[in-house]
Design a protein around this motif. Structure first.
Motif, PDB file in Angstrom:
ATOM      1  N   LEU A  48       0.553  -1.188   0.560  1.00 49.90           N
ATOM      2  CA  LEU A  48      -0.249   0.456   0.025  1.00 49.90           C
ATOM      3  C   LEU A  48       0.461   1.179   0.092  1.00 49.90           C
ATOM      4  CD1 LEU A  48      -2.702  -1.208   1.992  1.00 49.90           C
ATOM      5  CD2 LEU A  48      -2.921  -1.157   0.108  1.00 49.90           C
ATOM      6  N   ARG A  49       1.576   0.973   0.834  1.00 50.33           N
ATOM      7  CA  ARG A  49       2.753   2.256   0.773  1.00 50.33           C
ATOM      8  C   ARG A  49       3.551   2.838  -0.363  1.00 50.33           C
ATOM      9  NH1 ARG A  49       3.934   7.004   2.377  1.00 50.33           N
ATOM     10  NH2 ARG A  49       5.687   7.549   3.096  1.00 50.33           N
ATOM     11  N   PHE A  50       3.413   1.478  -1.243  1.00 52.71           N
ATOM     12  CA  PHE A  50       4.295   1.363  -2.821  1.00 52.71           C
ATOM     13  C   PHE A  50       2.992   1.987  -3.411  1.00 52.71           C
ATOM     14  CE2 PHE A  50       8.606  -0.585  -1.554  1.00 52.71           C
ATOM     15  CZ  PHE A  50       8.503   0.731  -1.540  1.00 52.71           C
ATOM     16  N   LYS A  51       1.861   2.183  -3.134  1.00 51.95           N
ATOM     17  CA  LYS A  51       0.706   2.290  -4.295  1.00 51.95           C
ATOM     18  C   LYS A  51       0.227   1.427  -4.911  1.00 51.95           C
ATOM     19  CE  LYS A  51       0.713   7.240  -3.918  1.00 51.95           C
ATOM     20  NZ  LYS A  51       1.325   7.578  -2.790  1.00 51.95           N
ATOM     21  N   LYS A  60      15.117   5.429  12.516  1.00 52.00           N
ATOM     22  CA  LYS A  60      15.507   6.791  13.207  1.00 52.00           C
ATOM     23  C   LYS A  60      15.268   6.609  15.345  1.00 52.00           C
ATOM     24  CE  LYS A  60      15.099  10.027   9.845  1.00 52.00           C
ATOM     25  NZ  LYS A  60      14.826  10.360   9.464  1.00 52.00           N
ATOM     26  N   ALA A  61      15.539   5.431  15.617  1.00 54.56           N
ATOM     27  CA  ALA A  61      14.787   4.999  16.824  1.00 54.56           C
ATOM     28  C   ALA A  61      13.729   4.693  17.108  1.00 54.56           C
ATOM     29  CB  ALA A  61      15.364   6.279  17.539  1.00 54.56           C
ATOM     30  N   THR A  62      12.776   4.428  16.324  1.00 62.09           N
ATOM     31  CA  THR A  62      12.057   3.538  15.952  1.00 62.09           C
ATOM     32  C   THR A  62      11.658   2.654  15.500  1.00 62.09           C
ATOM     33  OG1 THR A  62      11.214   5.822  15.747  1.00 62.09           O
ATOM     34  CG2 THR A  62       8.803   4.368  15.363  1.00 62.09           C
ATOM     35  N   SER A  63      11.325   1.837  15.934  1.00 59.47           N
ATOM     36  CA  SER A  63      10.967   0.294  15.485  1.00 59.47           C
ATOM     37  C   SER A  63       9.483   0.348  14.776  1.00 59.47           C
ATOM     38  CB  SER A  63      10.616  -0.954  16.021  1.00 59.47           C
ATOM     39  OG  SER A  63      11.770  -1.542  17.186  1.00 59.47           O
ATOM     40  N   VAL A  64       9.671  -0.577  13.415  1.00 61.36           N
ATOM     41  CA  VAL A  64       8.574  -0.162  12.843  1.00 61.36           C
ATOM     42  C   VAL A  64       8.359  -1.145  11.985  1.00 61.36           C
ATOM     43  CG1 VAL A  64       7.342   0.726  10.138  1.00 61.36           C
ATOM     44  CG2 VAL A  64       8.187   2.326  12.626  1.00 61.36           C
ATOM     45  N   THR A  97       8.416  10.132 -12.609  1.00 64.03           N
ATOM     46  CA  THR A  97       7.457   9.222 -13.469  1.00 64.03           C
ATOM     47  C   THR A  97       6.843   9.090 -12.597  1.00 64.03           C
ATOM     48  OG1 THR A  97       8.330   7.462 -13.061  1.00 64.03           O
ATOM     49  CG2 THR A  97       8.492   8.563 -14.858  1.00 64.03           C
ATOM     50  N   GLY A  98       6.006   9.799 -10.835  1.00 67.61           N
ATOM     51  CA  GLY A  98       5.686   9.144  -9.882  1.00 67.61           C
ATOM     52  C   GLY A  98       6.130   7.175  -9.515  1.00 67.61           C
ATOM     53  N   PHE A  99       6.965   7.279  -9.847  1.00 73.51           N
ATOM     54  CA  PHE A  99       7.648   5.878  -9.279  1.00 73.51           C
ATOM     55  C   PHE A  99       8.564   5.726  -7.767  1.00 73.51           C
ATOM     56  CE2 PHE A  99      11.809   3.065  -9.067  1.00 73.51           C
ATOM     57  CZ  PHE A  99      11.434   1.623  -9.013  1.00 73.51           C
ATOM     58  N   HIS A 100       8.378   4.977  -7.299  1.00 76.65           N
ATOM     59  CA  HIS A 100       8.342   5.286  -5.685  1.00 76.65           C
ATOM     60  C   HIS A 100       9.658   4.837  -5.805  1.00 76.65           C
ATOM     61  CE1 HIS A 100       7.727   1.167  -6.765  1.00 76.65           C
ATOM     62  NE2 HIS A 100       8.875   0.601  -6.412  1.00 76.65           N
ATOM     63  N   ASN A 101      10.211   6.096  -6.769  1.00 73.87           N
ATOM     64  CA  ASN A 101      11.603   6.226  -7.091  1.00 73.87           C
ATOM     65  C   ASN A 101      12.751   6.882  -5.138  1.00 73.87           C
ATOM     66  OD1 ASN A 101      13.604   5.472  -8.203  1.00 73.87           O
ATOM     67  ND2 ASN A 101      13.705   7.489 -10.149  1.00 73.87           N
ATOM     68  N   ARG A 102      11.518   7.427  -4.679  1.00 71.17           N
ATOM     69  CA  ARG A 102      11.779   8.057  -3.392  1.00 71.17           C
ATOM     70  C   ARG A 102      12.601   7.147  -1.986  1.00 71.17           C
ATOM     71  NH1 ARG A 102       6.666  10.540   0.187  1.00 71.17           N
ATOM     72  NH2 ARG A 102       8.153   9.711   2.567  1.00 71.17           N
ATOM     73  N   TYR A 103      12.205   6.137  -1.984  1.00 75.35           N
ATOM     74  CA  TYR A 103      12.323   5.424  -1.363  1.00 75.35           C
ATOM     75  C   TYR A 103      13.266   4.982  -1.886  1.00 75.35           C
ATOM     76  CZ  TYR A 103       7.429   5.696  -0.575  1.00 75.35           C
ATOM     77  OH  TYR A 103       6.337   6.653  -0.217  1.00 75.35           O
ATOM     78  N   VAL A 104      13.710   4.798  -2.555  1.00 80.42           N
ATOM     79  CA  VAL A 104      14.727   3.537  -3.775  1.00 80.42           C
ATOM     80  C   VAL A 104      15.811   4.831  -3.700  1.00 80.42           C
ATOM     81  CG1 VAL A 104      15.838   2.427  -5.723  1.00 80.42           C
ATOM     82  CG2 VAL A 104      13.524   2.710  -4.768  1.00 80.42           C
ATOM     83  N   ARG A 105      16.903   3.758  -3.041  1.00 79.10           N
ATOM     84  CA  ARG A 105      18.281   4.737  -2.848  1.00 79.10           C
ATOM     85  C   ARG A 105      19.702   4.071  -4.015  1.00 79.10           C
ATOM     86  NH1 ARG A 105      23.438   2.526  -1.366  1.00 79.10           N
ATOM     87  NH2 ARG A 105      22.865   0.622   0.451  1.00 79.10           N
ATOM     88  N   CYS A 160      15.852   3.167   3.919  1.00 80.59           N
ATOM     89  CA  CYS A 160      15.284   2.875   5.144  1.00 80.59           C
ATOM     90  C   CYS A 160      14.693   4.361   5.390  1.00 80.59           C
ATOM     91  CB  CYS A 160      15.032   2.510   5.723  1.00 80.59           C
ATOM     92  SG  CYS A 160      15.540   0.403   6.213  1.00 80.59           S
ATOM     93  N   GLY A 161      15.543   5.704   5.713  1.00 80.05           N
ATOM     94  CA  GLY A 161      15.045   6.662   6.393  1.00 80.05           C
ATOM     95  C   GLY A 161      13.949   7.119   5.455  1.00 80.05           C
ATOM     96  N   LYS A 162      14.087   7.170   4.348  1.00 78.12           N
ATOM     97  CA  LYS A 162      13.342   7.364   3.008  1.00 78.12           C
ATOM     98  C   LYS A 162      11.025   6.622   3.217  1.00 78.12           C
ATOM     99  CE  LYS A 162      16.025  10.949   0.450  1.00 78.12           C
ATOM    100  NZ  LYS A 162      16.948  10.520  -0.698  1.00 78.12           N
ATOM    101  N   LEU A 163      11.471   5.942   3.715  1.00 77.50           N
ATOM    102  CA  LEU A 163       9.889   4.726   3.751  1.00 77.50           C
ATOM    103  C   LEU A 163       8.826   6.025   4.776  1.00 77.50           C
ATOM    104  CD1 LEU A 163      11.186   1.661   4.314  1.00 77.50           C
ATOM    105  CD2 LEU A 163      10.078   2.159   2.603  1.00 77.50           C
ATOM    106  N   LEU A 164       8.954   6.594   5.158  1.00 79.05           N
ATOM    107  CA  LEU A 164       8.494   7.197   6.255  1.00 79.05           C
ATOM    108  C   LEU A 164       9.119   8.808   6.086  1.00 79.05           C
ATOM    109  CD1 LEU A 164       7.638   5.130   8.619  1.00 79.05           C
ATOM    110  CD2 LEU A 164       6.344   5.633   7.057  1.00 79.05           C
ATOM    111  N   LYS A 165       8.109   9.820   5.791  1.00 76.14           N
ATOM    112  CA  LYS A 165       8.450  11.068   6.271  1.00 76.14           C
ATOM    113  C   LYS A 165       8.414  11.424   8.027  1.00 76.14           C
ATOM    114  CE  LYS A 165       6.191  12.885   2.116  1.00 76.14           C
ATOM    115  NZ  LYS A 165       4.540  13.422   1.587  1.00 76.14           N
TER     116      LYS A 165
END
Length: 164
Positions: A74-77, A95-99, A125-133, A148-153
């Motif tokens: 769902l995160r990746f639509k 960032k010190a939070t378990s997810v 293109t809207g591809f979930h590039n922001r999550y891919v390093r 991992c740092g970009k999976l959640l704002k």
């Protein structure tokens, strides 16, 4: 699943550089740096929490610790899929939070040399590039390596962190 967990446990004591946990979501193969992964568990009962984004499925109680879980599909639509016996929760530390990340299945722990990692294409293109390093080349396959740092704002992480 058992041998992947064993290999993960051995790896966490071993050097972690260049090691990634490979998993799939739909047809895509992903990788997360082992250093972020704290645990891999089978899917379990999730308690829903109101007023969270749809990709945040709720919380789980893992040996007394409350952990928010997000559905990577769902995160990746991607289209939602019913969970089955291959569905896993990969618990990571951001960032010190378990997810917990709900993934279709966990494949293996892989080594990817730095020379075999290339930056993702710079396409808006809207591809979930922001999550891919990066993109890891493993034989004839490619693994989308998550940042991992970009999976959640930060504000999402704050909201989720307030659950625990």
């Amino acid at each position: 699943m058992e041998e992947i967990l064993d290999e993960f446990m051995e790896t966490s004591e071993d050097t972690q550089k260049g090691k990634f946990l490979a998993f799939s979501v739909g047809k895509e193969s992903y990788g997360i740096e082992i250093k972020f992964v704290t645990e891999i568990i089978v899917i379990q009962e999730i308690t829903e929490v109101p007023e969270l984004p749809s990709y945040v499925k709720g919380i789980i109680n893992l040996r007394g610790k409350i952990i928010p879980v997000i559905d990577v599909r769902l995160r990746f639509k991607k289209e939602a899929k019913e969970y089955n016996d291959r569905t896993c929760i990969v618990v990571i530390e951001i960032k010190a939070t378990s997810v917990g990340l709900i993934v279709d299945n966990v494949a293996e722990v892989i080594n990817i040399d730095e020379n075999d990692i290339v930056p993702p294409p710079d396409i808006k293109t809207g591809f979930h590039n922001r999550y891919v390093r990066g993109i890891g080349k493993v034989g004839n396959q490619v693994k989308l390596l998550l940042d991992c740092g970009k999976l959640l704002k930060d504000e999402e992480l704050e909201k989720i962190g307030a659950l625990v």
